[in-house]
Design an enzyme around this catalytic site. Structure first.
Site, PDB file in Angstrom:
ATOM      1  N   LYS A 144      84.624  30.629  62.390  1.00  0.00           N
ATOM      2  CA  LYS A 144      84.213  31.826  63.093  1.00  0.00           C
ATOM      3  C   LYS A 144      82.699  31.882  63.150  1.00  0.00           C
ATOM      4  CE  LYS A 144      83.864  35.719  60.686  1.00  0.00           C
ATOM      5  NZ  LYS A 144      82.739  35.871  59.759  1.00  0.00           N
ATOM      6  N   ASP A 187      90.333  31.346  59.861  1.00  0.00           N
ATOM      7  CA  ASP A 187      89.912  32.638  59.317  1.00  0.00           C
ATOM      8  C   ASP A 187      90.251  32.538  57.842  1.00  0.00           C
ATOM      9  OD1 ASP A 187      90.085  35.263  58.220  1.00  0.00           O
ATOM     10  OD2 ASP A 187      90.013  36.041  60.260  1.00  0.00           O
ATOM     11  N   HIS A 188      89.229  32.458  56.999  1.00  0.00           N
ATOM     12  CA  HIS A 188      89.530  32.105  55.604  1.00  0.00           C
ATOM     13  C   HIS A 188      90.360  33.170  54.897  1.00  0.00           C
ATOM     14  CE1 HIS A 188      86.010  34.603  54.610  1.00  0.00           C
ATOM     15  NE2 HIS A 188      86.444  34.620  53.375  1.00  0.00           N
ATOM     16  N   ASP A 203      81.579  40.554  62.508  1.00  0.00           N
ATOM     17  CA  ASP A 203      81.579  39.675  61.340  1.00  0.00           C
ATOM     18  C   ASP A 203      82.907  39.723  60.583  1.00  0.00           C
ATOM     19  OD1 ASP A 203      80.450  37.895  59.474  1.00  0.00           O
ATOM     20  OD2 ASP A 203      79.853  39.537  58.153  1.00  0.00           O
ATOM     21  N   HIS A 255      88.852  39.144  60.085  1.00  0.00           N
ATOM     22  CA  HIS A 255      89.530  39.298  58.791  1.00  0.00           C
ATOM     23  C   HIS A 255      90.389  40.567  58.725  1.00  0.00           C
ATOM     24  CE1 HIS A 255      86.837  36.142  57.853  1.00  0.00           C
ATOM     25  NE2 HIS A 255      85.854  36.833  57.327  1.00  0.00           N
TER      26      HIS A 255
HETATM   27  C1  BG6 Z   1      82.601  36.114  56.081  1.00  0.00           C
HETATM   28  C2  BG6 Z   1      81.504  37.004  56.564  1.00  0.00           C
HETATM   29  O1  BG6 Z   1      83.418  35.711  57.143  1.00  0.00           O
HETATM   30  O2  BG6 Z   1      83.393  36.834  55.148  1.00  0.00           O
HETATM   31  C3  BG6 Z   1      80.667  37.498  55.424  1.00  0.00           C
HETATM   32  O3  BG6 Z   1      80.688  36.299  57.484  1.00  0.00           O
HETATM   33  C4  BG6 Z   1      81.535  38.160  54.381  1.00  0.00           C
HETATM   34  O4  BG6 Z   1      79.660  38.391  55.868  1.00  0.00           O
HETATM   35  C5  BG6 Z   1      82.686  37.256  54.003  1.00  0.00           C
HETATM   36  O5  BG6 Z   1      80.727  38.422  53.245  1.00  0.00           O
HETATM   37  C6  BG6 Z   1      83.670  37.969  53.106  1.00  0.00           C
HETATM   38  O6  BG6 Z   1      84.578  37.035  52.610  1.00  0.00           O
HETATM   39  P1  BG6 Z   1      85.210  37.226  51.180  1.00  0.00           P
HETATM   40  O7  BG6 Z   1      86.164  36.090  51.042  1.00  0.00           O
HETATM   41  O8  BG6 Z   1      84.095  37.221  50.190  1.00  0.00           O
HETATM   42  O9  BG6 Z   1      85.886  38.559  51.232  1.00  0.00           O
END
Ligand code: BG6
Length: 514
Positions: free
Chosen positions: A173, A202-203, A260, A265
């Site tokens: 992304k 999308d992790h 973002d 997410h």
């Molecule tokens: C990323 C965003 O995709 O996800 C970041 O670009 C954010 O800004 C992050 O901090 C949050 O991921 P996680 O796994 O820490 O909740």
């Protein structure tokens, strides 16, 4: 706190089950474009190393980092450092050195044809030496402006449809910055790769707790019958971060909270909570149901949105600067670092049940949670006069903690010991850590494995990306037209702007305290 975690699974058994897994991919080379960036060192290499530790990588395996800088002599050592720092590896462990021996580096400019030709020869050579059989997984961990060019050139140099083996591409992304750009990017990618070769990552979908939403709903018989408008009052989804933008000023200035984390997410979380049971746990079935949810979301009225930007404040006792004072951020920036949105899903299951979403940086604490509040019973038999230790009978709340303190809890009313029928809320709690005793993997581990296996279930489909952008593009356009006059409008270390309380308060509800 009452604990429902009676059943514990020994960590050794969890690990042994992973080792018995038959989900072991075919030999392959993972080619990471943008390998000099943080993502590779912090997440991707540690994730691949964990897969190796669990015996989930094929013996014939290789990694090639690709980036512009000439890092040939230092890349492998830097990746080892990443595994030690971020992957829990121990120095002196032979398995790390053995793993690192499979790492190569190739320096090239992303628009340099000669560089692609050399990359192709390097990959052919690796195939011969390490038996990787022509299978390539290209990971684009680069800034989005390079996506289309890299993809085109992979095509032009015969790497998109190899004669032998597979070619797949993982795209990080942000996938577009609005509906139009997402469509253009989809068209660009689809001109070179077929949809079944494209893995839009999308992790969040790689997180165990996110996948567990589906297990919770569909592997248990008791929740699904009440998972609808007849029993649920409303849903809150919060993605709160206490960190700021972590030196990513130029990126964040163009993104903002909505692009973002909300469009991707948070919408993924929403779809898992709201989707209908798919006919199977198969990519098209799951992704099809998700798209139906997004398409059923009512166009978002601007009154149902709130944006915010953090001012200086205190987090964990430390003073932190405001967003406009961050490095490489416009001192008059109107980029939002907080967004709250009320969504309505217009289908038979959810009509009339609001979904409140909020996400922000520099909030009071880090917590990503989904809270499902159930309706009160139709008639309250018990005294609510305030004579008991708890003032009011509270509704049932199911909380799905995505992170940290991963788990699920259910709040219900219990009789307070004594002569009166007083009721107080108590909590049944399931905690991942105590039930399974293993550290949860970072989301990339599962997703890299799935991409090598060709399993797209946990990746975004073109239709899904376009459906979520169609919802948020009008909001972004309206926000761009009406510049916020009150920014910065929340103090770092708080729960965001007052207007966010108003958004939910107007419906007679409150944000759940996290
Ligand atoms: C990323 C965003 O995709 O996800 C970041 O670009 C954010 O800004 C992050 O901090 C949050 O991921 P996680 O796994 O820490 O909740």
């Amino acid at each position: 706190m009452a604990t429902a975690t009676e059943v514990r699974v020994a960590p050794e058994d969890v690990r042994a089950a992973a080792r018995r897994s038959e989900r072991i991919p075919d030999p392959a080379v993972v080619v990471i474009f943008g390998a000099s960036g943080d993502l590779t060192k912090r997440k991707l290499l540690p994730a691949l190393f964990h897969l190796e530790q669990q015996g989930l990588l094929p013996a014939e395996f290789s990694i090639v980092g690709v980036a512009r800088r000439d890092l040939k002599s230092s890349f492998a050592a830097d990746m080892k450092d990443g595994i030690l720092k971020f992957g829990g590896g121990k120095d002196g462990d032979d398995t790390i050195d053995n793993f690192i021996s499979k790492v190569d580096y190739h320096a090239m400019n992303f628009d340099d044809d000669a560089g692609y030709a050399k990359l192709k020869s390097l990959l052919d050579k690796i195939d011969k030496e390490r038996g990787t059989q022509g299978n390539r997984l290209f990971y684009l961990a680069v800034a989005p402006e390079y996506f289309a060019d890299i993809i085109n050139r992979l095509g032009e140099h015969g790497m998109a449809h190899p004669e032998k083996g597979y070619a797949r591409v993982i795209i990080e992304k942000p996938f577009g910055h609005d509906l139009k750009s997402a469509k253009e990017l989809n068209d660009d990618v689809n001109r070179v790769f077929d949809e079944d070769q494209i893995f839009r990552i999308d992790h969040y979908l790689g997180k165990e707790t996110v996948q567990n939403i589906l297990v919770f709903r569909f592997a248990n018989g008791i929740f699904e019958p009440i998972w609808n408008r007849n029993f649920i009052d409303h849903v809150q989804i919060t993605a709160a971060e206490s960190i700021g933008i972590e030196g990513r000023g130029p990126f964040y200035e163009k993104a903002g909270a909505l692009r973002d984390v909300v469009q991707n997410h948070m919408m993924e979380l929403l779809s898992f909570v709201a989707m209908e049971p798919p006919v199977s746990f198969e990519a098209n079935a799951v992704r099809g149901e998700k798209v139906k949810v997004w398409r059923a979301v009512k166009p978002i009225a601007i009154e149902n949105t709130v944006r915010g930007q953090y001012a200086l404040g205190t987090i964990d006792g430390q003073q932190v600067q405001g967003y406009r004072e961050e490095d490489r951020v416009d001192p008059n920036s109107t980029t939002e670092t907080f967004a709250a949105i009320k969504l309505e899903i217009e289908n038979w299951r959810w009509a009339g049940v609001p979904f409140y979403l909020r996400a922000g940086k520099r909030l009071a604490k880090r917590a990503t949670e989904i809270m499902i509040q159930f309706r009160q019973p139709p008639l309250l038999l018990f005294d609510r006069s305030g004579a008991g230790p708890c003032n009011e009978i509270q509704p049932n709340i199911l909380t799905i903690r995505i992170q940290p303190d991963e788990g699920i809890s259910l709040r219900f009313g219990a009789k307070v010991p004594g002569p009166d029928m007083n009721v107080c809320p108590v909590v049944m709690d399931f905690q991942y850590a105590s039930a399974f005793g293993v550290n949860l993997a970072n989301g990339y581990e599962r997703l890299l494995l799935d991409a090598m296996l060709g399993d797209q279930t946990l990746f975004a489909h073109r239709d899904g990306v376009e459906a979520t952008w169609s919802l948020f593009t009008p909001v972004l356009e309206a926000w761009a037209k009406a510049k916020p006059r009150d920014f910065p409008n929340y103090t770092s270390g708080t729960w965001g702007p007052k207007a966010a309380d108003g958004l939910i308060g107007r419906d007679g509800r409150k944000w759940h305290q996290l």
